[in-house]
Design a protein around this motif. Structure first.
Motif, mmCIF file in Angstrom:
data_model
loop_
_atom_site.group_PDB
_atom_site.id
_atom_site.type_symbol
_atom_site.label_atom_id
_atom_site.label_comp_id
_atom_site.label_asym_id
_atom_site.label_seq_id
_atom_site.Cartn_x
_atom_site.Cartn_y
_atom_site.Cartn_z
ATOM 1 N N GLY A 61 0.808 -1.220 0.000
ATOM 2 C CA GLY A 61 0.000 0.000 0.000
ATOM 3 C C GLY A 61 0.835 1.262 0.000
ATOM 4 O O GLY A 61 0.501 2.254 -0.674
ATOM 5 N N LEU A 62 1.936 1.246 0.758
ATOM 6 C CA LEU A 62 2.837 2.405 0.756
ATOM 7 C C LEU A 62 3.368 2.675 -0.649
ATOM 8 O O LEU A 62 3.428 3.826 -1.095
ATOM 9 N N ARG A 63 3.753 1.627 -1.326
ATOM 10 C CA ARG A 63 4.395 1.784 -2.625
ATOM 11 C C ARG A 63 3.427 2.280 -3.692
ATOM 12 O O ARG A 63 3.823 3.065 -4.580
ATOM 13 N N ILE A 64 2.165 1.874 -3.614
ATOM 14 C CA ILE A 64 1.233 2.261 -4.677
ATOM 15 C C ILE A 64 0.405 3.491 -4.321
ATOM 16 O O ILE A 64 -0.288 4.028 -5.199
ATOM 17 N N SER A 65 0.476 3.944 -3.056
ATOM 18 C CA SER A 65 -0.369 5.087 -2.695
ATOM 19 C C SER A 65 0.403 6.224 -2.045
ATOM 20 O O SER A 65 0.476 7.330 -2.581
ATOM 21 N N LEU A 66 1.018 5.966 -0.876
ATOM 22 C CA LEU A 66 1.617 7.065 -0.136
ATOM 23 C C LEU A 66 2.824 7.675 -0.838
ATOM 24 O O LEU A 66 2.978 8.892 -0.884
ATOM 25 N N PHE A 67 3.694 6.841 -1.386
ATOM 26 C CA PHE A 67 4.851 7.376 -2.100
ATOM 27 C C PHE A 67 4.437 8.234 -3.297
ATOM 28 O O PHE A 67 4.908 9.372 -3.438
ATOM 29 N N PRO A 68 3.553 7.754 -4.184
ATOM 30 C CA PRO A 68 3.126 8.605 -5.304
ATOM 31 C C PRO A 68 2.414 9.873 -4.852
ATOM 32 O O PRO A 68 2.591 10.934 -5.457
ATOM 33 N N VAL A 69 1.601 9.779 -3.790
ATOM 34 C CA VAL A 69 0.892 10.959 -3.306
ATOM 35 C C VAL A 69 1.876 12.003 -2.794
ATOM 36 O O VAL A 69 1.794 13.191 -3.120
ATOM 37 N N GLY A 70 2.843 11.566 -1.973
ATOM 38 C CA GLY A 70 3.816 12.502 -1.435
ATOM 39 C C GLY A 70 4.639 13.170 -2.516
ATOM 40 O O GLY A 70 4.829 14.388 -2.520
ATOM 41 N N GLU A 71 5.135 12.361 -3.456
ATOM 42 C CA GLU A 71 5.939 12.925 -4.535
ATOM 43 C C GLU A 71 5.099 13.810 -5.444
ATOM 44 O O GLU A 71 5.549 14.882 -5.887
ATOM 45 N N GLY A 72 3.868 13.381 -5.725
ATOM 46 C CA GLY A 72 3.002 14.173 -6.595
ATOM 47 C C GLY A 72 2.664 15.533 -6.003
ATOM 48 O O GLY A 72 2.691 16.558 -6.706
ATOM 49 N N LEU A 73 2.344 15.565 -4.724
ATOM 50 C CA LEU A 73 2.042 16.843 -4.077
ATOM 51 C C LEU A 73 3.262 17.751 -4.047
ATOM 52 O O LEU A 73 3.156 18.965 -4.254
ATOM 53 N N ALA A 74 4.425 17.172 -3.774
ATOM 54 C CA ALA A 74 5.645 17.983 -3.769
ATOM 55 C C ALA A 74 5.912 18.570 -5.151
ATOM 56 O O ALA A 74 6.243 19.756 -5.278
ATOM 57 N N HIS A 75 5.758 17.760 -6.203
ATOM 58 C CA HIS A 75 5.931 18.256 -7.570
ATOM 59 C C HIS A 75 4.940 19.379 -7.880
ATOM 60 O O HIS A 75 5.311 20.419 -8.427
ATOM 61 N N ALA A 76 3.665 19.138 -7.543
ATOM 62 C CA ALA A 76 2.623 20.121 -7.862
ATOM 63 C C ALA A 76 2.852 21.444 -7.135
ATOM 64 O O ALA A 76 2.724 22.520 -7.727
ATOM 65 N N LEU A 77 3.190 21.371 -5.859
ATOM 66 C CA LEU A 77 3.415 22.594 -5.092
ATOM 67 C C LEU A 77 4.661 23.327 -5.570
ATOM 68 O O LEU A 77 4.700 24.565 -5.589
ATOM 69 N N ALA A 78 5.689 22.580 -5.958
ATOM 70 C CA ALA A 78 6.905 23.226 -6.476
ATOM 71 C C ALA A 78 6.639 23.901 -7.815
ATOM 72 O O ALA A 78 7.121 25.019 -8.063
ATOM 73 N N ARG A 79 5.856 23.250 -8.674
ATOM 74 C CA ARG A 79 5.519 23.855 -9.963
ATOM 75 C C ARG A 79 4.656 25.091 -9.781
ATOM 76 O O ARG A 79 4.752 26.055 -10.548
#
Length: 247
Positions: A61-79
Motif C-alpha cells: 500500500g505504501l508503494r502504490i499510494s503514499l509514495f506517489p501521493v507525497g511525490e506528486g504533491l511535492a511536484h505540484a506545489l513546487a511547480r
C-alpha cells in the motif's frame, strides 16, 4: 491484477525474511535459556502469519499510494511556485502523521505515569492526561517544524551536515540544564517519530521536491528530512520539560 499479486507475494516473502531472525532469537531463548514450553503455539503461529501478511499489504500500500501521493504533491506545489503552501503542507504532514502515532501515544502515557509516581507531576488522572497530551503535541509540533526546516534547506541548498551537527550541539547544551526525569523521554521521542507511516511520506516529500527543482539532485538533496524528524523532538521535549518544571 497479476502484477499486483506478484508484488504482494514478493512483499510477503520479504516480510517473512525480515521477521525470521526475530522468531529464531525468541525460539532459541525459549528452548535453551528459559527452558519453558510455549503456551498457545497455534495462536502464536497464526499471529506471526498475520503479522507477515499485514506487513506485506502495508508495504504494498505504501508503494502504490503514499509514495506517489507525497511525490506528486511535492511536484505540484513546487511547480505552483508557492513557498507558503509548500511549507504549510510540510508542517501539516509532519504534525498530522505524528500526533496519531501509536508508539508516541504509548510512550507519552507511560512517561506521564512514571512522572506521577516519581512526584514530578500531580498523581491525578487529569494531570497525567494533561502531561501526556502536552508531550504528544510537543513531539508532533517538533516534527512539523522539522519538515519545514528540511523543505527550507532543500529550497535554499543549506548544508545538511552543518545543520544536523549544530542541532545536536544545541541538544547537548540543553541536556545539561534540563530536568533529569525528562532527558530519557526526550531522547526516546526522537525514535518514536520515525514510524512506518511518517518515514515513507517524508522521504517521498523530500525526493519529490528535490526532483522538481532545477539544480537539485534527488539523491543528495532529497534525503535528510528524517534526520530532522529525529532531532527536533529531542530538543522540543527537553524544552517542554524545562517549561513544566518552571510552571
Amino acid at each position: 491484477m497479476k502484477e499486483s499479486l506478484v508484488a504482494i507475494y514478493n512483499d510477503a516473502i520479504s516480510s517473512l525474511r525480515d521477521l525470521l531472525p526475530i522468531v529464531i532469537v525468541i525460539a532459541v531463548f525459549q528452548m535453551f535459556v528459559i527452558k519453558a514450553p510455549l503456551e498457545g503455539l497455534a495462536t502464536l503461529i497464526v499471529g506471526a502469519l498475520l503479522v507477515v501478511f499485514g506487513l506485506a499489504f502495508f508495504i504494498f500500500g505504501l508503494r502504490i499510494s503514499l509514495f506517489p501521493v507525497g511525490e506528486g504533491l511535492a511536484h505540484a506545489l513546487a511547480r505552483k511556485g508557492s513557498g507558503f503552501w509548500l511549507i504549510t503542507f510540510a508542517f501539516t504532514l509532519g504534525f498530522g502523521t505524528t500526533v496519531a502515532e501509536p508508539a508516541l501515544i504509548a510512550v507519552a502515557q507511560e512517561a506521564a505515569a512514571v512522572a506521577a509516581s516519581a512526584g514530578a507531576i500531580d498523581a491525578s488522572e487529569e494531570a497525567q492526561a494533561s502531561y501526556a497530551f502536552g508531550l504528544r503535541m510537543t513531539v508532533a509540533l517538533s516534527v512539523g517544524v522539522a519538515l519545514v526546516l528540511g523543505v527550507i534547506r532543500i529550497l535554499t541548498n543549506w548544508s545538511l551536515p552543518l545543520m544536523i551537527i549544530s542541532g545536536y550541539v544545541l541538544v547537548l547544551l540543553i541536556t545539561t540544564i534540563a530536568p533529569p526525569n525528562i532527558v530519557g523521554i526526550a531522547y526516546d521521542s526522537g525514535g518514536v517519530t520515525t514510524s512506518t507511516v511518517t518515514v515513507p511520506l517524508v522521504t517521498a516529500l523530500g525526493v519529490g521536491l528535490a526532483s522538481s527543482l532545477r539544480g537539485r539532485n534527488p539523491m543528495t538533496d532529497g534525503f535528510g528530512l528524517i534526520a530532522f524528524a529525529s532531532l527536533t523532538p529531542i530538543l522540543f521535549v527537553l524544552v517542554y520539560g524545562l517549561i513544566v518544571q518552571w510552571i
